[in-house]
Write an enzyme that holds these catalytic residues in place. Sequence first.
Site, PDB file in Angstrom:
ATOM      1  CD  GLN A 112      -2.810   1.496   2.307  1.00 37.90           C
ATOM      2  OE1 GLN A 112      -2.076   1.850   3.272  1.00 37.90           O
ATOM      3  NE2 GLN A 112      -3.927   1.531   2.229  1.00 37.90           N
ATOM      4  CG  HIS A 179      -3.535   5.262   2.342  1.00 35.43           C
ATOM      5  ND1 HIS A 179      -4.862   5.180   2.533  1.00 35.43           N
ATOM      6  CD2 HIS A 179      -3.005   4.907   3.584  1.00 35.43           C
ATOM      7  CE1 HIS A 179      -5.144   5.232   3.958  1.00 35.43           C
ATOM      8  NE2 HIS A 179      -3.960   5.176   4.510  1.00 35.43           N
ATOM      9  CE1 TYR A 184      -2.625  10.022   7.527  1.00 32.97           C
ATOM     10  CE2 TYR A 184      -3.870   8.051   6.892  1.00 32.97           C
ATOM     11  CZ  TYR A 184      -3.130   8.909   7.804  1.00 32.97           C
ATOM     12  OH  TYR A 184      -3.121   8.282   9.202  1.00 32.97           O
TER      13      TYR A 184
END
Length: 381
Positions: A112, A179, A184
């Site tokens: 990831q 991700h 984020y």
Amino acid sequence: MTTAPTDDLAALLAPLHASLTCKSLKAPNRFCMAPMSRYFAPGGILSDEGAEYYRRRAAAGVGTIITEGTGVAIDHTVAADTVPIFAGDEPLAAWKGAIDAVHAEGGMFVPQLWHVGGCIDFNFPDSPHAELVSPSGFAGPDVPGGRAMTESDIADTAAAFAESARAAKDIGCDAIELHGAHGYIFDQFFWDRTNLRDDRYGGPDIADRATFAAEVVAACREAVGEDFAIIMRVSQWKTYDYDVKLARDPDEMHRWLDPMVRAGVDIFHASQRRFWEPEYEGDPKNLGGWIKEVTGKPVITVGSIGMDRDLMQDFVEGISSPMLGRLEDLVAMFERGEFDLVALGRVLLADPNWLEKVEQRRIDELTPYDRATALKQYEHG
Ligand SMILES: Cc1cc2nc3c(=O)[nH]c(=O)nc-3n(C[C@H](O)[C@H](O)[C@H](O)COP(=O)(O)O)c2cc1C
């Protein structure tokens, strides 16, 4: 503490043992390990214990291992120095050990790729890190975080994702996951509370705010070629707001995700805290079910499978206990075609053999999960 829906759990879960092929990803079954940060990679290098931790899950029947978030090839990618990096000779050699070990058990290996944008690390706020960058200098609504990115920062960040994606393909991974969830960097662009830009990366429509993600996906696609699977993880919830809905209805969801589909996403990973919760009123489909419907792409569902409390309640209430009562709902959703793969998080962190134990109905042997578990180095197998 544990309620089981039926005596024959192996028969119940049997449909999830069908294989699935999506380009380079040849999943032997529908079970995935969810990405979970462990912070045991000093200097960004996964330890041998880390490789062994992933191998054990594959050996116990988890078909696809999605790794903890791992940084890409740029200095401002993560905010803690114990997060593994997916770039450079030494870190990649360590990852290669994990990939080979998982492959030897018949599992698929999917790193990831993570860039935190303007977020400091919530687990290790004092960890040293490079200067962070973010779309507009915010990590959350009115929460300053990172330096606002220039167009050249954006281009460099996309190139860094592409470099790590190419490395993943070169050293034998079966797919990559970007991700895009939980607040984020991708999410900081998606959300109008953290993306205040007035250039082509911002704007009032979520399709405009998906431009950064689409460009990163396109850069990765160019780096890995047509036949390598790219997974994009998205969520509505963010660490700064659990209730926010980026996509308030299916039409807005389409405008959000379609730029990424056109750029080359093969699978969406729909991060939800409780998989059984409908995404929109008046229809039982969850986030993954809707994403599948609006994009036509395969999806991974996730969220409190096998646990009586969700991830965030753990933070407050401390402990989650095994709970199998909803497995019938999960299988029914699968049989209605609402998801293609299912990710298991805390149950697998707490116990590599969770799936085997459930299928063999060794219910008394199932392990509760508490928050402290995640910070104990591989103690739970
Ligand atoms: C200790 C821990 C670390 C996590 N780290 C990540 C991460 O690095 N990337 C990510 O996308 N999600 C991360 N998550 C969220 C999980 O992938 C998953 O979505 C969540 O735990 C819900 O699944 P569960 O209820 O089966 O645990 C983390 C969760 C836990 C418990």
